[in-house]
Scaffold this motif. Structure first.
Motif, PDB file in Angstrom:
ATOM      1  N   ARG A 206       9.950 -15.389  -5.173  1.00 29.44           N
ATOM      2  CA  ARG A 206      10.232 -15.952  -5.870  1.00 29.44           C
ATOM      3  C   ARG A 206      10.318 -14.809  -7.140  1.00 29.44           C
ATOM      4  O   ARG A 206      10.858 -14.845  -8.066  1.00 29.44           O
ATOM      5  N   GLU A 207       9.179 -14.660  -7.396  1.00 28.76           N
ATOM      6  CA  GLU A 207       8.739 -15.022  -9.252  1.00 28.76           C
ATOM      7  C   GLU A 207       9.129 -13.195  -9.198  1.00 28.76           C
ATOM      8  O   GLU A 207       8.660 -12.791 -10.083  1.00 28.76           O
ATOM      9  N   MET A 208       9.146 -12.149  -8.453  1.00 29.43           N
ATOM     10  CA  MET A 208       8.986 -10.591  -8.923  1.00 29.43           C
ATOM     11  C   MET A 208      10.839 -10.563  -9.582  1.00 29.43           C
ATOM     12  O   MET A 208      12.083 -11.728  -8.820  1.00 29.43           O
ATOM     13  N   PRO A 209      10.870  -9.505 -11.049  1.00 26.05           N
ATOM     14  CA  PRO A 209      12.129  -9.603 -11.324  1.00 26.05           C
ATOM     15  C   PRO A 209      13.038  -8.799 -11.036  1.00 26.05           C
ATOM     16  O   PRO A 209      13.167  -8.511  -9.916  1.00 26.05           O
ATOM     17  N   ALA A 210      13.815  -9.001 -11.738  1.00 23.56           N
ATOM     18  CA  ALA A 210      15.418  -8.843 -11.092  1.00 23.56           C
ATOM     19  C   ALA A 210      15.368  -7.444 -11.444  1.00 23.56           C
ATOM     20  O   ALA A 210      16.097  -6.254 -11.317  1.00 23.56           O
ATOM     21  N   ARG A 211      15.450  -7.139 -13.137  1.00 23.06           N
ATOM     22  CA  ARG A 211      15.156  -5.780 -13.985  1.00 23.06           C
ATOM     23  C   ARG A 211      13.832  -5.236 -13.640  1.00 23.06           C
ATOM     24  O   ARG A 211      12.460  -5.979 -14.027  1.00 23.06           O
ATOM     25  N   GLY A 212      14.043  -4.095 -14.145  1.00 24.57           N
ATOM     26  CA  GLY A 212      12.711  -3.022 -14.711  1.00 24.57           C
ATOM     27  C   GLY A 212      11.640  -2.547 -13.765  1.00 24.57           C
ATOM     28  O   GLY A 212      11.677  -2.690 -12.484  1.00 24.57           O
ATOM     29  N   ARG A 213      10.998  -2.146 -13.349  1.00 24.62           N
ATOM     30  CA  ARG A 213       9.846  -2.070 -13.065  1.00 24.62           C
ATOM     31  C   ARG A 213       8.362  -2.842 -12.232  1.00 24.62           C
ATOM     32  O   ARG A 213       8.895  -3.219 -13.024  1.00 24.62           O
ATOM     33  N   PHE A 214       8.720  -2.571 -10.772  1.00 23.55           N
ATOM     34  CA  PHE A 214       7.751  -3.436 -10.863  1.00 23.55           C
ATOM     35  C   PHE A 214       6.719  -2.746  -9.553  1.00 23.55           C
ATOM     36  O   PHE A 214       7.034  -2.048  -8.520  1.00 23.55           O
ATOM     37  N   VAL A 215       5.499  -3.159  -9.010  1.00 23.25           N
ATOM     38  CA  VAL A 215       4.964  -2.322  -7.341  1.00 23.25           C
ATOM     39  C   VAL A 215       4.699  -3.963  -7.230  1.00 23.25           C
ATOM     40  O   VAL A 215       4.597  -5.212  -7.638  1.00 23.25           O
ATOM     41  N   LEU A 224       3.342  -0.015   0.196  1.00 21.76           N
ATOM     42  CA  LEU A 224       3.420  -0.361  -1.323  1.00 21.76           C
ATOM     43  C   LEU A 224       5.165  -0.091  -1.403  1.00 21.76           C
ATOM     44  O   LEU A 224       5.217   1.008  -0.862  1.00 21.76           O
ATOM     45  N   TYR A 225       5.704  -0.845  -2.122  1.00 23.23           N
ATOM     46  CA  TYR A 225       6.608  -0.472  -2.928  1.00 23.23           C
ATOM     47  C   TYR A 225       6.979   0.025  -3.940  1.00 23.23           C
ATOM     48  O   TYR A 225       6.397  -1.153  -4.873  1.00 23.23           O
ATOM     49  N   MET A 226       7.941   0.783  -5.384  1.00 21.55           N
ATOM     50  CA  MET A 226       7.592   0.546  -6.223  1.00 21.55           C
ATOM     51  C   MET A 226       9.543   0.346  -6.196  1.00 21.55           C
ATOM     52  O   MET A 226      10.234   0.602  -5.642  1.00 21.55           O
ATOM     53  N   TYR A 227       9.461  -0.544  -7.145  1.00 21.59           N
ATOM     54  CA  TYR A 227      11.097  -0.805  -7.469  1.00 21.59           C
ATOM     55  C   TYR A 227      11.498  -0.822  -8.933  1.00 21.59           C
ATOM     56  O   TYR A 227      10.667  -0.569  -9.418  1.00 21.59           O
ATOM     57  N   GLN A 228      12.611  -0.014  -9.399  1.00 23.09           N
ATOM     58  CA  GLN A 228      13.460  -0.179 -10.379  1.00 23.09           C
ATOM     59  C   GLN A 228      14.991  -0.542 -10.257  1.00 23.09           C
ATOM     60  O   GLN A 228      15.836  -0.859  -9.469  1.00 23.09           O
ATOM     61  N   ASP A 229      15.086  -1.845 -11.188  1.00 24.49           N
ATOM     62  CA  ASP A 229      15.853  -2.174 -11.299  1.00 24.49           C
ATOM     63  C   ASP A 229      16.689  -3.299  -9.754  1.00 24.49           C
ATOM     64  O   ASP A 229      17.272  -2.987  -9.648  1.00 24.49           O
ATOM     65  N   GLY A 412       3.096  -1.999 -19.531  1.00 21.32           N
ATOM     66  CA  GLY A 412       2.476  -2.423 -18.901  1.00 21.32           C
ATOM     67  C   GLY A 412       3.182  -3.082 -17.679  1.00 21.32           C
ATOM     68  O   GLY A 412       4.542  -2.592 -17.922  1.00 21.32           O
ATOM     69  N   VAL A 413       3.339  -2.545 -16.037  1.00 17.76           N
ATOM     70  CA  VAL A 413       3.980  -2.355 -14.780  1.00 17.76           C
ATOM     71  C   VAL A 413       4.013  -3.799 -14.188  1.00 17.76           C
ATOM     72  O   VAL A 413       2.552  -4.196 -13.845  1.00 17.76           O
ATOM     73  N   PRO A 414       4.502  -4.648 -14.463  1.00 20.15           N
ATOM     74  CA  PRO A 414       4.113  -5.855 -13.402  1.00 20.15           C
ATOM     75  C   PRO A 414       3.326  -5.656 -11.843  1.00 20.15           C
ATOM     76  O   PRO A 414       3.618  -4.449 -11.617  1.00 20.15           O
ATOM     77  N   VAL A 415       2.471  -6.478 -10.618  1.00 19.69           N
ATOM     78  CA  VAL A 415       2.129  -5.706  -9.556  1.00 19.69           C
ATOM     79  C   VAL A 415       1.787  -6.766  -8.824  1.00 19.69           C
ATOM     80  O   VAL A 415       1.573  -7.480  -9.207  1.00 19.69           O
ATOM     81  N   PHE A 416       3.151  -6.973  -7.683  1.00 16.68           N
ATOM     82  CA  PHE A 416       2.534  -8.675  -6.615  1.00 16.68           C
ATOM     83  C   PHE A 416       2.269  -8.063  -5.929  1.00 16.68           C
ATOM     84  O   PHE A 416       2.588  -7.357  -5.260  1.00 16.68           O
ATOM     85  N   VAL A 417       0.851  -8.762  -5.266  1.00 15.87           N
ATOM     86  CA  VAL A 417       0.359  -8.411  -4.355  1.00 15.87           C
ATOM     87  C   VAL A 417       0.942  -9.598  -3.101  1.00 15.87           C
ATOM     88  O   VAL A 417       0.283 -10.747  -3.388  1.00 15.87           O
ATOM     89  N   THR A 418       0.892  -9.711  -2.819  1.00 16.42           N
ATOM     90  CA  THR A 418       2.097 -10.232  -1.707  1.00 16.42           C
ATOM     91  C   THR A 418       2.223 -10.262  -0.422  1.00 16.42           C
ATOM     92  O   THR A 418       1.297  -9.295   0.640  1.00 16.42           O
ATOM     93  N   TYR A 419       3.015 -11.016   0.396  1.00 17.43           N
ATOM     94  CA  TYR A 419       3.083 -11.394   1.768  1.00 17.43           C
ATOM     95  C   TYR A 419       4.163 -12.259   2.776  1.00 17.43           C
ATOM     96  O   TYR A 419       4.353 -13.073   2.777  1.00 17.43           O
ATOM     97  N   ILE A 420       5.262 -11.097   3.116  1.00 13.24           N
ATOM     98  CA  ILE A 420       6.318 -10.819   3.331  1.00 13.24           C
ATOM     99  C   ILE A 420       6.437 -10.635   4.333  1.00 13.24           C
ATOM    100  O   ILE A 420       6.589  -9.958   4.355  1.00 13.24           O
ATOM    101  N   THR A 421       6.114 -11.513   5.026  1.00 12.58           N
ATOM    102  CA  THR A 421       6.872 -11.214   6.892  1.00 12.58           C
ATOM    103  C   THR A 421       8.421 -11.096   6.865  1.00 12.58           C
ATOM    104  O   THR A 421       8.556 -10.589   8.855  1.00 12.58           O
TER     105      THR A 421
END
Length: 450
Positions: A206-215, A224-229, A412-421
């Motif tokens: 839920r916490e990952m953003p809809a816009r911008g860059r994040f890891v 590892l995934y790199m996301y843009q928008d 700064g780029v947000p990073v989310f270390v998570t566990y999505i099964t």
């Protein structure tokens, strides 16, 4: 009397004077007493409506806005979002809306408006809860459920109530992909109870953003995934913490859940051994090979863990006590081709000191494994140079020789270390192998780890 003066005088007429002159007195707005559906948010919502003097939020005249029907549909599936009584609230809203539509009385419209608002506050607050088990590197990144006043002020002032609902219900593409696939399967099967694994996975996503860059670092499939928008623009294999199956005689080193921000790329990093590695690996090898072993690996014994630490002779260390776990020392490895961190390190604030890093040539075979849970908690990268290029906007400068050289990101780029099964594939939801055992019991659908 001038025209302007006459107009001003008319505006200033009291009701009594206006009646004496044959003019009707001004009509005061009718305030319908707050009528609660007694949902858990009713007290907060009542406080908002006590000072709210505009028209109903969910109605235009006597007709309900399209957003009201859309919100009922959102509530019907909201048990997936973590609102356990969402289907019950949907039925209450639907009944209130039907009564308002059929009777058209101010009281029925007010009751339906209040019921919709009570349910909206509960839903918006559910969608803004912090994720269970996550460590936040910065307190400002911890989600904070909004107050009823804030939710309803935004809803009342939004040019499009439908757009506001969509923004709350669809926080990011990872989330909506899982949720929508699960909802389709629930509808197809006639199930009213969501798979608990889906609810847990959505909480993590839920916490990952809809816009911008994040890891996004997903320990479940070691990728590892790199996301843009909201769109993944790159990925790579990673090696994450072991769950005790491969690294024997060591404590659980599963990579934790972390939400943080990355500001730097570190060139030519040092590697510092953990106490457990020093005790189980380095101390026995030193006992067998002496200083030759330390020098061949670029290891140095440091005086302490500060930035100003100095090297001390290995001969001054009580290595027997180190092996027994009675003495703790710092072993630091110099940068270089044999450094366990490789050439690049990607730090981000977290109390567990977890970070991403390059890999030494001797361990690159780990990326060929189907299940890559072989680290001591940190995350090894298959393509550290590719991640650095994406973050920095240019290839890392290989002429840099300074140890621990920090290169700042433009932003700064947000990073989310998570566990999505939970994995939506062709519209169907499947599940990865639960390598960490963090998911609740559920069905048997399993997807591949790649």
């Amino acid at each position: 009397m001038g025209i302007l003066s006459a107009a001003l005088s008319a505006l200033m007429l009291t009701p009594a004077v206006a009646a004496a002159r044959g003019a009707p007195p001004p009509t005061a707005p009718v305030q319908i007493p707050y009528q609660s559906a007694n949902l858990p948010s009713s007290g907060e919502v009542a406080a908002f409506y006590s000072g709210y003097r505009s028209s109903p939020i969910w109605f235009s005249g006597n007709a309900a806005k399209p957003a009201a029907t859309e919100f009922i549909q959102i509530l019907q599936r909201s048990p997936l979002d973590g609102l356990a009584n969402g289907a019950q609230y949907a039925a209450q809203v639907q009944a209130a809306l039907a009564q308002a539509t059929s009777t058209g009385t101010p009281q029925a419209i007010a009751f339906a408006d209040h019921t919709l608002s009570e349910a909206l506050v509960l839903y918006a607050q559910t969608m803004s809860r912090p994720t269970q088990g996550v460590t936040y590197g910065y307190e400002y990144m911890r989600p904070k459920p909004p107050s009823a006043t804030k939710v309803l002020q935004i809803a009342a002032g939004s040019p499009s109530l439908e757009s506001y609902l969509a923004s709350v219900a669809n926080p990011n593409t990872v989330y909506t992909g899982i949720r929508d696939a699960a909802w389709r399967q629930m509808q197809a099967s006639g199930s009213a109870v969501p798979d608990p694994r889906v609810v847990v996975n959505l909480d993590r996503a839920r916490e990952m953003p809809a816009r911008g860059r994040f890891v996004m670092v997903n320990s479940a499939n070691q990728t590892l995934y790199m996301y843009q928008d909201g769109i993944p623009v790159g990925s790579m294999r990673i090696v994450v913490g072991d769950n005790g199956q491969h690294l024997k005689n060591r404590p659980d080193t599963r990579t934790p859940l972390v939400t943080s921000m990355m500001f730097y790329v570190i060139h030519n990093p040092y590697w510092n051994s953990s106490d457990i590695l020093t005790r189980l690996n380095i101390a026995p090898r030193y006992a067998a090979e002496g200083d030759k072993y330390l020098k061949s690996r670029g290891f140095r014994v440091m005086s302490d863990w500060t930035h100003n630490a100095t090297e001390i002779p290995a001969s001054e260390v009580d290595w027997k006590a180190v092996r027994a776990g009675k003495v703790s020392i710092r072993i630091r490895q110099d940068p270089g081709p044999e450094n366990f961190m490789g050439q690049l390190k990607f730090p981000f604030a977290n109390p567990q000191d977890i970070y991403l890093h390059d890999t030494d040539p001797a361990d690159r075979n780990l990326f060929a494994l189907a299940q890559r849970t072989r680290s001591n908690g940190c995350v090894r990268l298959e393509n550290a140079e590719g991640l650095a290029t994406w973050l920095l906007g240019h290839s890392p400068d290989k002429s840099i020789t300074q140890a621990e050289y920090p290169e700042q990101l433009a932003r700064g780029v947000p990073v989310f270390v998570t566990y999505i099964t939970a994995q939506p594939v062709d519209g169907q939801l499947t599940f990865l192998k639960d390598v960490y055992g963090w998911d609740p019991a559920g069905g048997t659908r399993v997807a591949s780890g790649e």
